[in-house]
Design a protein around this motif. Structure first.
Motif, mmCIF file in Angstrom:
data_model
loop_
_atom_site.group_PDB
_atom_site.id
_atom_site.type_symbol
_atom_site.label_atom_id
_atom_site.label_comp_id
_atom_site.label_asym_id
_atom_site.label_seq_id
_atom_site.Cartn_x
_atom_site.Cartn_y
_atom_site.Cartn_z
ATOM 1 N N ILE A 111 -15.785 -42.071 -37.224
ATOM 2 C CA ILE A 111 -15.267 -40.708 -37.109
ATOM 3 C C ILE A 111 -15.846 -40.018 -35.876
ATOM 4 N N ALA A 112 -17.123 -40.292 -35.569
ATOM 5 C CA ALA A 112 -17.732 -39.695 -34.373
ATOM 6 C C ALA A 112 -17.017 -40.177 -33.117
ATOM 7 N N ALA A 113 -16.588 -41.446 -33.110
ATOM 8 C CA ALA A 113 -15.821 -41.963 -31.979
ATOM 9 C C ALA A 113 -14.482 -41.236 -31.866
ATOM 10 N N HIS A 114 -13.869 -40.945 -33.001
ATOM 11 C CA HIS A 114 -12.600 -40.221 -32.990
ATOM 12 C C HIS A 114 -12.792 -38.773 -32.528
ATOM 13 N N CYS A 115 -13.975 -38.219 -32.759
ATOM 14 C CA CYS A 115 -14.260 -36.877 -32.250
ATOM 15 C C CYS A 115 -14.242 -36.869 -30.722
ATOM 16 N N ALA A 116 -14.842 -37.901 -30.127
ATOM 17 C CA ALA A 116 -14.806 -38.027 -28.668
ATOM 18 C C ALA A 116 -13.362 -38.178 -28.181
ATOM 19 N N TYR A 117 -12.544 -38.878 -28.978
ATOM 20 C CA TYR A 117 -11.148 -39.135 -28.624
ATOM 21 C C TYR A 117 -10.273 -37.891 -28.784
ATOM 22 N N GLN A 118 -10.569 -37.073 -29.804
ATOM 23 C CA GLN A 118 -9.639 -36.019 -30.201
ATOM 24 C C GLN A 118 -10.072 -34.590 -29.863
ATOM 25 N N HIS A 119 -11.242 -34.381 -29.252
ATOM 26 C CA HIS A 119 -11.732 -33.002 -29.128
ATOM 27 C C HIS A 119 -10.914 -32.137 -28.167
ATOM 28 N N HIS A 120 -9.993 -32.741 -27.413
ATOM 29 C CA HIS A 120 -9.084 -31.950 -26.577
ATOM 30 C C HIS A 120 -7.669 -31.899 -27.158
ATOM 31 N N GLU A 121 -7.480 -32.411 -28.363
ATOM 32 C CA GLU A 121 -6.199 -32.261 -29.038
ATOM 33 C C GLU A 121 -6.098 -30.837 -29.591
ATOM 34 N N ARG A 122 -4.883 -30.307 -29.697
ATOM 35 C CA ARG A 122 -4.673 -28.951 -30.166
ATOM 36 C C ARG A 122 -3.567 -28.921 -31.225
ATOM 37 N N LEU A 123 -3.603 -27.921 -32.095
ATOM 38 C CA LEU A 123 -2.732 -27.865 -33.263
ATOM 39 C C LEU A 123 -1.262 -28.029 -32.926
ATOM 40 N N ASN A 124 -0.829 -27.437 -31.806
ATOM 41 C CA ASN A 124 0.603 -27.440 -31.468
ATOM 42 C C ASN A 124 1.029 -28.669 -30.671
ATOM 43 N N GLY A 125 0.131 -29.634 -30.519
ATOM 44 C CA GLY A 125 0.483 -30.858 -29.802
ATOM 45 C C GLY A 125 0.338 -30.766 -28.298
ATOM 46 N N SER A 126 -0.218 -29.667 -27.793
ATOM 47 C CA SER A 126 -0.331 -29.475 -26.343
ATOM 48 C C SER A 126 -1.566 -30.136 -25.741
ATOM 49 N N GLY A 127 -2.416 -30.713 -26.586
ATOM 50 C CA GLY A 127 -3.655 -31.313 -26.096
ATOM 51 C C GLY A 127 -3.470 -32.745 -25.631
ATOM 52 N N TYR A 128 -4.585 -33.397 -25.373
ATOM 53 C CA TYR A 128 -4.555 -34.786 -24.915
ATOM 54 C C TYR A 128 -5.676 -35.567 -25.606
ATOM 55 N N PRO A 129 -5.623 -36.902 -25.645
ATOM 56 C CA PRO A 129 -4.727 -37.778 -24.874
ATOM 57 C C PRO A 129 -3.414 -38.135 -25.573
ATOM 58 N N ARG A 130 -3.289 -37.838 -26.898
ATOM 59 C CA ARG A 130 -2.130 -38.335 -27.636
ATOM 60 C C ARG A 130 -1.162 -37.242 -28.068
ATOM 61 N N GLY A 131 -1.492 -35.983 -27.813
ATOM 62 C CA GLY A 131 -0.600 -34.913 -28.249
ATOM 63 C C GLY A 131 -0.518 -34.794 -29.756
ATOM 64 N N LEU A 132 -1.639 -35.026 -30.444
ATOM 65 C CA LEU A 132 -1.665 -34.929 -31.906
ATOM 66 C C LEU A 132 -1.433 -33.487 -32.344
ATOM 67 N N ARG A 133 -0.940 -33.344 -33.583
ATOM 68 C CA ARG A 133 -0.656 -32.016 -34.121
ATOM 69 C C ARG A 133 -1.352 -31.814 -35.465
ATOM 70 N N GLY A 134 -1.683 -30.549 -35.748
ATOM 71 C CA GLY A 134 -2.141 -30.147 -37.079
ATOM 72 C C GLY A 134 -3.128 -31.087 -37.724
ATOM 73 N N ASN A 135 -2.762 -31.573 -38.914
ATOM 74 C CA ASN A 135 -3.662 -32.420 -39.686
ATOM 75 C C ASN A 135 -3.809 -33.832 -39.139
ATOM 76 N N GLU A 136 -3.076 -34.157 -38.080
ATOM 77 C CA GLU A 136 -3.299 -35.441 -37.411
ATOM 78 C C GLU A 136 -4.654 -35.440 -36.700
ATOM 79 N N ILE A 137 -5.181 -34.258 -36.430
ATOM 80 C CA ILE A 137 -6.483 -34.116 -35.757
ATOM 81 C C ILE A 137 -7.558 -34.006 -36.823
ATOM 82 N N HIS A 138 -8.637 -34.771 -36.694
ATOM 83 C CA HIS A 138 -9.705 -34.729 -37.689
ATOM 84 C C HIS A 138 -10.382 -33.360 -37.672
ATOM 85 N N GLU A 139 -10.769 -32.901 -38.853
ATOM 86 C CA GLU A 139 -11.414 -31.593 -38.990
ATOM 87 C C GLU A 139 -12.624 -31.452 -38.086
#
Length: 372
Positions: free
Chosen positions: A216-244
């Motif tokens: 999960i800590a590795a996913h934090c490094a991967y996802q900390h620039h993701e944003r709720l509306n999908g405007s983040g990077y690197p994958r454009g994740l949305r909402g609950n797709e991003i770990h709390e």
């Protein structure tokens, strides 16, 4: 004590708090009388603010979030391992060399032990006062603030360990970004920005197979620039797709980046940064997370020098728990900069017409277009 810009320091002033070297060692101790040479050297090393003794604010005592020993150990470990990763490529399959899981877990145990012992109901933003690389201090800042918010959210010890490790190592992928891009003093080109954005992927690859580091800590490094509306990077994740946990880290990472002075831009004032977070509520950041941040974090630390909308200047001397973003200010000088014979205090939580318009020598800054 007063938190003073190094540019305003003068020979003969005495330090009120320690300054650490990039190895986490005490470079200058409390009560040391600073000289012109020291001031020049501290400025050259990137120190922007120091706590200075002042008889008018001698009654201010700063609550310590983490001990000097914890700061020393944490900065030493961060610098040592991040420098190693900058200087040599990672092992095959993304596993770092040398293994760092145990060392960073030891650091987190120290941090958590210190933080759970803090009795303050309000989180005081800290000024570590270190001669250090921005990446190292930022990593520790985000770790401490995120872990405190995790404590306020009722997370268990194991959850705090995972959250804290994710926060401490969220930007570890920047060790794999070319130095010319990472340390560029000006605005990045489009291609350079695309390379900088890859630090999230690099971080995941470095951490995902590392013994002692939760996935999960590795996913934090991967996802900390993701944003709720999908405007983040690197994958454009949305909402609950991003770990709390990544949502928490992304929120704190944004705030610390917005309020930190960099070579290529001025920082935002703390209340501006909070307003920016609020502007992103529901689209970039979770509403409840922003609300807890606002309710628990004192964005103007004790000792910070401020200028009011009246032109008067003073120092933050108190925090109101129910309204931590509206502190108590002791007015020390009038609008012409002339010291008052009888300083007085203004409680911004009750005097709503009074506003802070600058902190230290930082004036109102324009909004930031991107946070890396």
């Amino acid at each position: 004590m007063i938190l003073m810009p190094i540019s305003m320091c003068r020979p003969g002033m005495r330090l009120a708090k320690k300054i650490f070297s990039e190895d986490g060692l005490v470079l200058l101790g409390e009560h040391v009388e600073i000289t012109k040479r020291m001031i020049v050297r501290l400025a050259e090393c990137g120190i922007q603010f120091v706590y200075i003794q002042d008889s008018r604010t001698a009654d201010i005592t700063l609550p310590e979030l983490i001990s000097d020993e914890t700061v020393r150990v944490a900065l030493g470990e961060i610098r040592s391992h991040f420098r190693t990763m900058m200087d040599q490529p990672p092992r095959k399959k993304g596993v770092m060399y040398p293994y760092v899981g145990k060392q960073f877990r030891d650091v987190l145990n120290r941090v958590i032990d210190d933080l759970v012992a803090v009795k303050e109901t309000v989180i005081m933003m800290m000024n570590i006062g270190s001669v250090d690389h921005y990446l190292y201090q930022h990593s520790l800042n985000v770790c401490v603030y995120t872990t405190l918010l995790g404590i306020a959210s009722g997370y268990s010890r194991d959850e705090l360990m995972t959250l804290g490790l994710g926060a401490l190592l969220h930007d570890i992928g920047k060790t794999q970004v070319p130095a010319g891009v990472l340390k560029k003093p000006g605005k990045l080109t489009d291609s350079e920005f695309e390379e900088m954005k890859k630090h999230t992927e690099y971080g995941f690859k470095l951490l995902k197979d590392e013994p002692g580091i939760p996935l999960i800590a590795a996913h934090c490094a991967y996802q900390h620039h993701e944003r709720l509306n999908g405007s983040g990077y690197p994958r454009g994740l949305r909402g609950n797709e991003i770990h709390e946990y990544a949502k928490w880290i992304g929120l704190v990472d944004s705030y610390d980046a917005m309020t930190t002075s960099r070579i290529y831009r001025r920082p935002m004032l703390p209340h501006q940064a909070v307003e920016s977070l609020y502007a992103g509520t529901g689209t970039l950041y979770e509403q409840e997370m922003v609300r807890l941040f606002r309710d628990k974090v004192a964005i103007y630390p004790l000792g910070m020098t401020v200028r009011m909308n009246t032109g008067e200047s003073g120092v933050v001397v108190g925090i109101t728990p129910l309204c931590p973003h509206r502190p108590v200010v002791r007015i020390l000088a009038d609008s012409d900069g002339i010291p008052l014979k009888s300083p007085y205090e203004v409680d911004l939580s009750t005097q709503l017409n009074a506003m802070i318009v600058s902190t230290n020598d930082v004036q109102t800054a324009p909004p930031l277009l991107s946070i890396m």
